[in-house]
Design a protein around this motif. Structure first.
Motif, mmCIF file in Angstrom:
data_model
loop_
_atom_site.group_PDB
_atom_site.id
_atom_site.type_symbol
_atom_site.label_atom_id
_atom_site.label_comp_id
_atom_site.label_asym_id
_atom_site.label_seq_id
_atom_site.Cartn_x
_atom_site.Cartn_y
_atom_site.Cartn_z
ATOM 1 N N GLY A 150 26.857 46.743 34.163
ATOM 2 C CA GLY A 150 27.516 47.949 34.649
ATOM 3 C C GLY A 150 28.361 47.772 35.886
ATOM 4 O O GLY A 150 28.938 48.748 36.386
ATOM 5 N N VAL A 151 28.439 46.538 36.416
ATOM 6 C CA VAL A 151 29.254 46.271 37.608
ATOM 7 C C VAL A 151 30.370 45.308 37.218
ATOM 8 O O VAL A 151 30.112 44.258 36.613
ATOM 9 N N ARG A 152 31.599 45.658 37.546
ATOM 10 C CA ARG A 152 32.754 44.818 37.198
ATOM 11 C C ARG A 152 32.598 43.425 37.796
ATOM 12 O O ARG A 152 32.120 43.273 38.932
ATOM 13 N N GLN A 153 33.005 42.430 37.061
ATOM 14 C CA GLN A 153 32.845 41.045 37.507
ATOM 15 C C GLN A 153 34.125 40.259 37.251
ATOM 16 O O GLN A 153 34.770 40.406 36.223
ATOM 17 N N THR A 154 34.496 39.432 38.212
ATOM 18 C CA THR A 154 35.633 38.539 38.058
ATOM 19 C C THR A 154 35.329 37.262 38.824
ATOM 20 O O THR A 154 34.346 37.176 39.554
ATOM 21 N N SER A 155 36.175 36.261 38.652
ATOM 22 C CA SER A 155 35.952 34.989 39.352
ATOM 23 C C SER A 155 36.931 34.825 40.499
ATOM 24 O O SER A 155 38.047 35.372 40.473
ATOM 25 N N PHE A 156 36.525 34.060 41.480
ATOM 26 C CA PHE A 156 37.368 33.774 42.634
ATOM 27 C C PHE A 156 38.638 33.066 42.187
ATOM 28 O O PHE A 156 39.748 33.385 42.649
ATOM 29 N N ASP A 157 38.494 32.111 41.259
ATOM 30 C CA ASP A 157 39.661 31.360 40.784
ATOM 31 C C ASP A 157 40.663 32.279 40.093
ATOM 32 O O ASP A 157 41.884 32.115 40.242
ATOM 33 N N ALA A 158 40.162 33.255 39.334
ATOM 34 C CA ALA A 158 41.069 34.182 38.650
ATOM 35 C C ALA A 158 41.867 35.006 39.650
ATOM 36 O O ALA A 158 43.047 35.323 39.412
#
Length: 547
Positions: A150-158
């Protein structure tokens, strides 16, 4: 204007301006980061985080060790006007939940592989109500696994990836203002619930400039080795101070004495600051003589009473210039530094002259409230333009720690010197009140630590049948037993009778709480133990009543 013809920076990201693009800013392992790379990456990260919903006034938790990405996100948040709330990588669910809840963090950056996944498990263990403000998880190192449902997730590299050919480039972000809160630090909370200390951009930047001048980092050819975590006031201040001076900063992800010794020699490091036991451990793994000819100083905080008499001559024998420091989280750690040209007796003690030219020290009698003349011991009060703006959402605690005329009550005993500097004596809570006298526990501990086999000693006061008395606790070397009679005899021979402990107890290990500068002994736990063990009948009666 400064010596580059530019206005002095007032925001953290402005400290990067003016340095050549190819100048080395950071070294971490086999990685080197230039000022140009940091400017580009932090600007890009700020724009992408803004696109994801972070805005001026928000908070972002940084849960990383000492690596370049820690500073990349700090400078990105400075551009956004977002406050960084650092987390020690050794924290568990309860401590993480406290900060996420109290600071209402909207985003968190962590490395899923850190500590073999322990940080991820700790985050998942935080009750949902304690992370209700969290909207974004940023992962460093990449993972396809969902961290929190339920929490948005992304990567540092992205977030740092080049835009697609048909994608519009993000506009540069500079929303942050000098008066914005840029750093939120939790106090140690060894005797009470932690408080959240708030520091602003302009005060961070100004303090970094003052500290750089005070320790000589502005001089040509200087560099600094950082072996303490940036998640604490001391480590953070050392990092931004070095960057403010535009000098190379060498990062240690974790302090290892042998690796610190290697880096000091290999990079020709001129400055290192840390705890006294860090230097002792470094000097214990190097040969006799002067193994670090480039090192101009080691600035230390006195965390280990056992080293008070041992470390200064050991440092001198290895050609290391010791300089004592004094500070607290509320003053961004480095409030005062002992003069480099002072005699060893002064340099080896905590304290010093204020690093800010506008700062003032005074000492007050805690009982009468009267200000004391130079040389008399009382509570140290400091006034500096670089102090915190207050405890987050805690106006009562803020009002209690500041005087009406703007001085910060440090909670430390010390004495003022004629040159405006000061000498740190001890924490007020650690001082023993025995027979109407104030007794420094260090006096007792130094006697006991000189005995064979004693590795650690801590002294507290306890109510005994005969009144309030000192009680000492020791940790012994393996294979050594405590000779309590000999310890008490040594104290009687060297100390006033009221300073002699009622008992000396051997325990397996000191109760501690982890902090960014190392472990701190929980004196309140020792006081409870001492009271219980010195009053066994009362303790037994209380246990019986509870049943």
């Amino acid at each position: 204007m400064n010596d580059t013809g530019m206005a002095p920076p007032a925001r953290l990201f402005e400290m990067l301006d003016g340095a050549p693009d190819d100048a080395t800013m950071l070294m971490a392992g086999d990685r080197a980061v230039t000022y140009g790379r940091m400017r580009r990456d932090s600007a890009c990260l700020a724009a992408r985080l803004k696109r994801l919903g972070l805005a001026r006034g928000d908070r972002l938790a940084v849960w990383l060790p000492n690596i370049p990405e820690w500073l990349t996100v700090a400078f990105a948040c400075s551009r956004l006007g977002v406050a960084v709330a650092p987390l020690n990588v050794r924290l568990g669910s309860q401590e993480v939940g406290f900060l996420l809840s109290r600071a209402a963090c909207k985003a968190i950056l962590l490395a899923p592989a850190q500590r073999n996944g322990a940080c991820v498990e700790a985050l998942r263990g935080v009750p949902p109500e304690d992370r209700s403000a969290l909207r974004l998880v940023v992962t460093l190192g990449g993972t396809e696994e969902t961290i929190l449902d339920g929490v948005r997730q992304t990567s540092f590299d992205a977030l740092l990836a080049d835009p697609e050919p048909d994608e519009k480039a993000d506009a540069e972000v500079a929303d942050g203002q000098p008066g914005d809160v840029s750093l939120i630090l939790a106090t140690s909370g060894t005797t009470s619930a932690p408080k959240l200390v708030q520091h602003t951009q302009e005060r961070n930047v100004r303090h970094a400039g003052d500290a750089a001048a005070a320790v000589g980092l502005n001089e040509p050819g200087t560099s600094l080795l950082l072996g303490i975590p940036m998640c604490g006031a001391f480590g953070y201040t050392l990092a931004i101070t070095t960057i403010r001076a535009r000098k190379p900063l060498v990062l240690m992800e974790a302090f290892v004495p042998e690796e610190a010794a290697r880096l000091l020699a290999a990079h020709g490091i001129t400055h290192m600051l840390g705890t006294d036991d860090m230097l002792d451990k470094i000097l214990s793994v190097v040969p006799e003589g002067k193994p670090f000819p480039a090192l101009r100083m080691f600035g230390h905080a006195n965390f280990t009473p056992a080293l008070t008499a041992i470390l200064p001559p050991k440092a001198e024998a290895h050609g290391v210039l010791l300089r004592g420091f004094f500070g607290m989280t509320e003053t961004l750690a480095m409030f005062a530094a002992q003069p480099a040209d002072a005699p060893l007796e002064r340099r080896s003690q905590g304290g010093g002259r204020p690093v800010s030219p506008q700062a003032v020290v005074r000492v007050r009698d805690p009982e009468s409230g009267a200000l004391l003349p130079d040389g008399e011991i009382g509570e140290v009060e400091v006034r500096t333009p670089n102090a915190m703006i207050g405890y987050m959402n805690n106006p009562q605690a803020t009002a209690e720690v500041f005087t009406d005329d703007g001085f910060l009550k440090t909670g430390d005993y010390g004495l003022r010197l004629p040159d405006g500097g000061m000498i740190f004596v001890s924490r007020i809570k650690d001082v023993l009140r025995i027979a109407g006298y104030l007794v420094s526990p260090t006096e007792i501990e130094e006697v006991i630590l000189a005995l064979p086999g004693v590795t650690v000693c801590q002294t507290v006061s306890a109510s005994c049948p005969a009144g309030v008395r000192p009680v000492a606790f020791v940790v012994m070397e393996p294979g050594h037993g405590l000779d309590e009679a000999a310890a008490l005899a040594a104290c009687r021979a060297r100390l006033a009778v009221y300073k002699v402990p009622a008992r000396v107890f051997a325990i397996d290990a000191m109760p501690v709480t982890d902090g960014p500068n190392g472990a701190k002994v929980k004196k309140n736990v020792l006081r409870d133990l001492a009271t219980e063990w010195m009053n066994p009948q009362a303790a037994a009666a209380g246990a019986g009543a509870a049943r």
